[in-house]
Structure formats: structure tokens, C-alpha cells
Scaffold this active site. Structure first.
Site, PDB file in Angstrom:
ATOM      1  N   LYS A 122      11.660 -29.439   9.842  1.00 30.36           N
ATOM      2  CA  LYS A 122      10.480 -28.989   9.102  1.00 30.36           C
ATOM      3  C   LYS A 122       9.206 -29.446   9.801  1.00 30.36           C
ATOM      4  CE  LYS A 122       8.507 -29.305   4.413  1.00 30.36           C
ATOM      5  NZ  LYS A 122       8.703 -29.960   3.081  1.00 30.36           N
ATOM      6  N   GLU A 130      16.417 -28.342  -0.819  1.00 32.42           N
ATOM      7  CA  GLU A 130      15.827 -29.398  -0.003  1.00 32.42           C
ATOM      8  C   GLU A 130      15.968 -30.756  -0.691  1.00 32.42           C
ATOM      9  OE1 GLU A 130      11.518 -30.295   2.216  1.00 32.42           O
ATOM     10  OE2 GLU A 130      11.602 -29.047   0.409  1.00 32.42           O
ATOM     11  N   CYS A 137      10.435 -24.947   2.613  1.00 32.27           N
ATOM     12  CA  CYS A 137       9.459 -25.245   1.582  1.00 32.27           C
ATOM     13  C   CYS A 137       8.011 -25.009   2.004  1.00 32.27           C
ATOM     14  CB  CYS A 137       9.673 -26.675   1.085  1.00 32.27           C
ATOM     15  SG  CYS A 137       9.093 -26.929  -0.607  1.00 32.27           S
TER      16      CYS A 137
END
Length: 494
Positions: A104, A13, A137
Site C-alpha cells: 500500500k 484489510e 483502501c
């Protein structure tokens, strides 16, 4: 180095571009191919690279998106600049086509980045017979999209991460491995390695078999890791393979671990009890409660005489809502053994990159009654090298009682350990999310859970209420994880 039989590369990321140079990402509906050989644009170059190498690429980009293209069902006003910015995973196939795009949803310290109105549930199919789910994440800690994809029977995941670790329970590969174990899925985690933000943690985790490969390091590095990943969970026992063969496996001991910057948990809200082995004649047992949530601890230890007392241990229990630096809140329930540098609670949870010189744990049994529906209970362990314990060193199960909406969860250490940092059960409770995850105990293990309902006090008074998937169909897939050290990137992302 030539990597044989590679099929998919997973990038970490926040390493390829930033908010200052975002890119447009086309809708994958019609599998567009951005590749133009003479184009200076980043996505075009990566598309050409995928086509030239004939490999799937999973990349993480800062995406710019025109407000006029926002779906009509999103009632939120757009900003005055006329566009959104997303933290976006893009999947390119062997021909360089965009076949998946995930934005995300659970952000952590990402000012200037937007989220979609509803979380996206993104998967993509490959020509080697694996369907991957995609998230990023901090998403790992929440029900949507991660657990929703598991509910939809997705069993393999690609996972770009920029994870800032937080001992004693949330260091990077520690929580990655626990999540994959509890859900019995393959999790391919490509972690950014960026010392100023304390970001590190890369690995491949094969469900109940644990880590096929994992790495924590305080050294900034750029490296490709080729890993053989079994397609069939439960049929594979990781065996070390020498890096000279082009493959990595096992737990790699990173460098400069003491330099990794880490966050800290809110241990002052836990109920804790200091473990004093001499007082209990090497056998320690205690029920400890935090509010109405109780954990049953039992430990057998060996105290080595005439050794310096370097490690202090506590039983620790917590149940309640915690904040992640104000960016998100979550209800967690925890039963654990944690290490401390001295007898003060403030010294607990800090990394100690060395063995205990005087004390060995021969057995630990931890049991608790957790909320069942909406809860993911995970085994959680950490050693002095910031790795989890191998799965053959513990047993973990969760028995569901549908009539009471409870699950009796038990974690048992079955091997002697002298370098223990953390050993416990960590559970996220997701309200209003239908999810039950029983894990059957082995035949020789008891399923009684807590031995009683009595509450014991806090005796010592501290505490409070680039991946490549290979073509082998029988033995598994070959995976390559890319670990990248960014030079000028936003810090502190999780």
C-alpha cells in the site's frame, strides 16, 4: 454453507495480523509456494488453505522486509531496527503459490508502516480469463496506483479495505460505487467491519450498472458473501437472488447503522444555500460559486402538508485543497445537495437513518464545469441506509472540451426520492497526472452544462468562500467477499 463455483476469495484489510506479528512475504517473481503442512507461520497456513480449496486467495498482511533487500534505486535510509514494515496485499493461486504482492502506497493513520519509494502497479492473471488490478483502501482516492492501472486498461480490481466513513460524500460503499461507475470497472471491495473505528463497507460494483451487492452495517460480524460478478460491463442488470441459493445481490440493509462512528467533512469551507421549498413554489434553481468554481442547481420537489419537518437540505459547493486529518491532502471539486438536521450548517452531513416525512425530490439537475485533464468526476449519492442510489434513478455524463481543458459534468435525478442524504458530483483533481475520462450523455440528455456565468451569493449566509470468482464464461464470474470483525486490531484505518 457450501459455495458453488467459487474461484477467488478476497479478505479485508488489517484483519489477519498486526504490526506486532508481521510476516515475511516472498517475491512473487518465481511463484514460490510457502505451504508447509507442519508450519505454524500464517502465510504458510494460508498457502496450504489455497491449495487445499483450489481457490485464489487475496489476503492483506502486515509484512516485514529486511532493509538489505531494499532496491538500490531507493535512496532513503533504513531505520535502525534494520527492516521495513508494509501494509501488503498477497495473492495466492490455486496451488498456494504467491503470484502477486502489492504494498500500500497511500497510508492513513498507520504509524510504523513504510511505503515503497515509488508506487507499485500490480496485476495478476487468473485461469478464468480475468486480469485483476490490486490496491488497498485509501489508495482509491489517489491517482497512483489506482487510476494509473485504469489507464493501463485494467478493468477488474480486488480491493481490501478498512474504511472509516465520512459523510456527506465519503462513506464507504458510496465512494466505492462512484469510483467504479466513473471508471466503468468491476471493483470487488472486501471491507473490515470494526465498530470502534467506524469501519464498515463491503460490496461488488459493476461499472455503470452500479452495485451488484453492497452492505453497510454497525454490527460486528464474520461472514462470507458469494456474489455473481459479470465479466462484461454494461451487459448486466443486477437482480436480487435469495441468500438461500448461496448467492447475495442487491443492497443489504445492515443493523445498528446509528452506531457507526464516522468522520466529518470541512463543510464550513463550502458555499451553501439552504433550500426552502415553500419560498420557490416547489421549483428551485440557483447558481452557487465557491471562489471561481460554480455549480448550477435545479430541483423540483413535493412538500407534503401537515408533516413534521425532519430534514433540511442545502445546495453545497467547494473547490480547493482539503486535508485528510493531516495524513494526505487532495484537491477536490464538489457540487451537491446535502441533508441537515436543522437550519444550522453544523448539523449538515450527519447520518439520518430515516425518510424525510415532508419532502420528496422529484428531479434534481446539477451541472458544473470541472478541470478535465487529471480529474476523476464521479456521481455521488447516499440514502438513509448509507447506500448509493441505484443507477437507473440517475443519469451522469461528462463532456470533454480539449481546447479549454474543461469537462461539462451533469448529474440528473430521474426518480422521486424521499430518503435522500446526498446527491452530487464529487471530483478529485490530480495535478501532473495525464487522465481524461469523458462519459457520453444519453441521446435525450442536454449537454449544455452551466446555463450562465453569473455568480449568485450565498443567500442564507452560511458557508465560506474473501471473494470467489466462478467459472461461468458467458454469464459472469462468481465472487465471494469475506467480511471480518477483528478482535485486537489497530483502529481508524482508511
Amino acid at each position: 454453507m457450501c459455495i458453488p463455483l467459487t474461484d477467488i476469495i478476497v479478505f479485508p484489510e488489517l484483519t489477519l495480523n498486526t504490526l506486532s506479528d508481521p510476516v515475511y512475504v516472498p517475491d512473487p517473481l518465481h511463484s514460490p509456494v510457502p505451504c508447509r503442512e507442519d508450519s505454524p507461520e500464517l502465510l504458510s497456513k494460508l498457502s496450504c488453505l489455497a491449495a487445499e480449496a483450489r481457490k485464489y486467495l487475496v489476503i492483506n498482511l502486515s509484512e516485514i522486509f529486511d532493509c538489505e533487500s531494499v532496491p538500490a534505486e531507493d535512496p532513503r535510509p533504513c531505520g535502525p531496527h534494520g527492516f521495513h514494515r508494509y501494509n501488503t496485499n498477497v495473492v495466492l493461486d490455486r496451488g498456494g503459490a504467491v503470484i502477486a504482492r502489492y504494498r500500500k502506497f497511500n497510508l492513513f493513520r498507520e504509524a510504523g508502516t513504510n511505503v515503497t519509494y515509488e508506487p507499485e502497479f500490480v496485476t495478476f492473471e487468473t485461469d478464468f480469463g480475468v486480469t485483476f488490478g490490486v490496491f488497498t483502501c485509501f489508495d482509491l482516492l489517489f491517482a497512483r496506483p489506482a487510476l494509473e492501472l485504469v489507464k493501463r486498461d485494467v478493468r477488474d480490481f480486488v480491493f481490501p479495505a478498512f474504511w472509516t466513513s465520512e459523510p456527506p460524500f465519503l462513506t464507504a460503499v458510496q465512494i466505492f460505487e462512484g469510483w467504479a461507475y466513473a471508471n466503468n470497472v468491476n471493483l470487488i471491495a472486501a471491507g473490515t467491519n470494526y465498530d470502534p473505528a467506524g469501519a464498515t463497507g463491503t460490496g461488488v460494483f459493476n461499472g455503470r450498472n452500479g452495485a451488484v451487492f453492497s452492505l453497510m452495517t454497525g454490527e460486528e460480524t464474520k461472514k462470507l458473501y458469494a456474489v455473481r460478478v459479470p465479466k462484461i460491463r454494461g451487459s448486466f442488470i443486477p437482480k436480487p437472488e435469495p441468500p438461500s441459493d448461496g448467492l447475495y445481490s442487491g443492497r443489504m440493509h445492515g443493523k445498528f447503522l446509528e452506531n457507526i462512528r464516522m468522520g466529518s467533512d470541512h463543510l464550513d469551507r463550502f458555499t451553501t444555500m439552504q433550500i426552502n421549498p415553500e419560498r420557490y413554489h416547489d421549483k428551485i434553481g440557483q447558481i452557487i460559486c465557491n471562489g471561481e468554481f460554480c455549480c448550477d442547481f435545479s430541483a423540483t420537489v413535493t412538500v407534503l402538508p401537515d408533516r413534521e419537518l425532519t430534514h433540511h437540505y442545502r445546495f453545497a459547493v467547494f473547490d480547493g485543497v482539503r486535508t485528510f486529518q493531516g495524513y494526505a491532502d487532495a484537491h477536490v471539486s464538489i457540487c451537491g445537495v446535502i441533508t441537515c438536521r436543522n437550519e444550522s450548517l453544523a448539523s449538515c452531513g450527519l447520518p439520518m437513518n430515516e425518510n424525510s416525512n415532508y419532502l420528496e425530490f422529484n428531479e434534481i439537475v446539477i451541472a458544473g464545469r470541472f478541470i478535465a485533464n487529471g480529474t476523476l468526476a464521479m456521481p455521488n449519492s447516499l440514502d438513509d441506509m448509507l447506500h448509493s442510489l441505484d443507477t437507473d434513478r440517475y443519469r451522469f455524463y461528462s463532456v470533454w472540451n480539449s481546447s479549454t481543458n474543461q469537462q461539462n459534468v451533469q448529474l440528473t435525478l430521474v426518480d422521486t426520492v424521499a430518503n435522500l442524504q446526498t446527491f452530487g458530483i464529487y471530483a478529485f483533481n490530480h495535478a501532473d497526472f495525464e487522465y481524461v475520462n469523458p462519459i457520453e450523455p444519453p441521446p435525450e440528455t442536454t449537454t449544455e452544462g452551466l446555463t450562465g456565468d453569473s455568480k449568485e451569493s450565498d443567500e442564507d449566509g452560511d458557508g465560506g468562500g474473501a471473494s470467489t470468482v466462478g467459472a461461468s464464461r458467458m454469464l459472469g464470474v462468481l465472487l465471494l467477499v469475506l467480511l471480518v470483525s477483528p478482535e485486537l486490531r489497530l483502529s481508524g484505518f482508511l
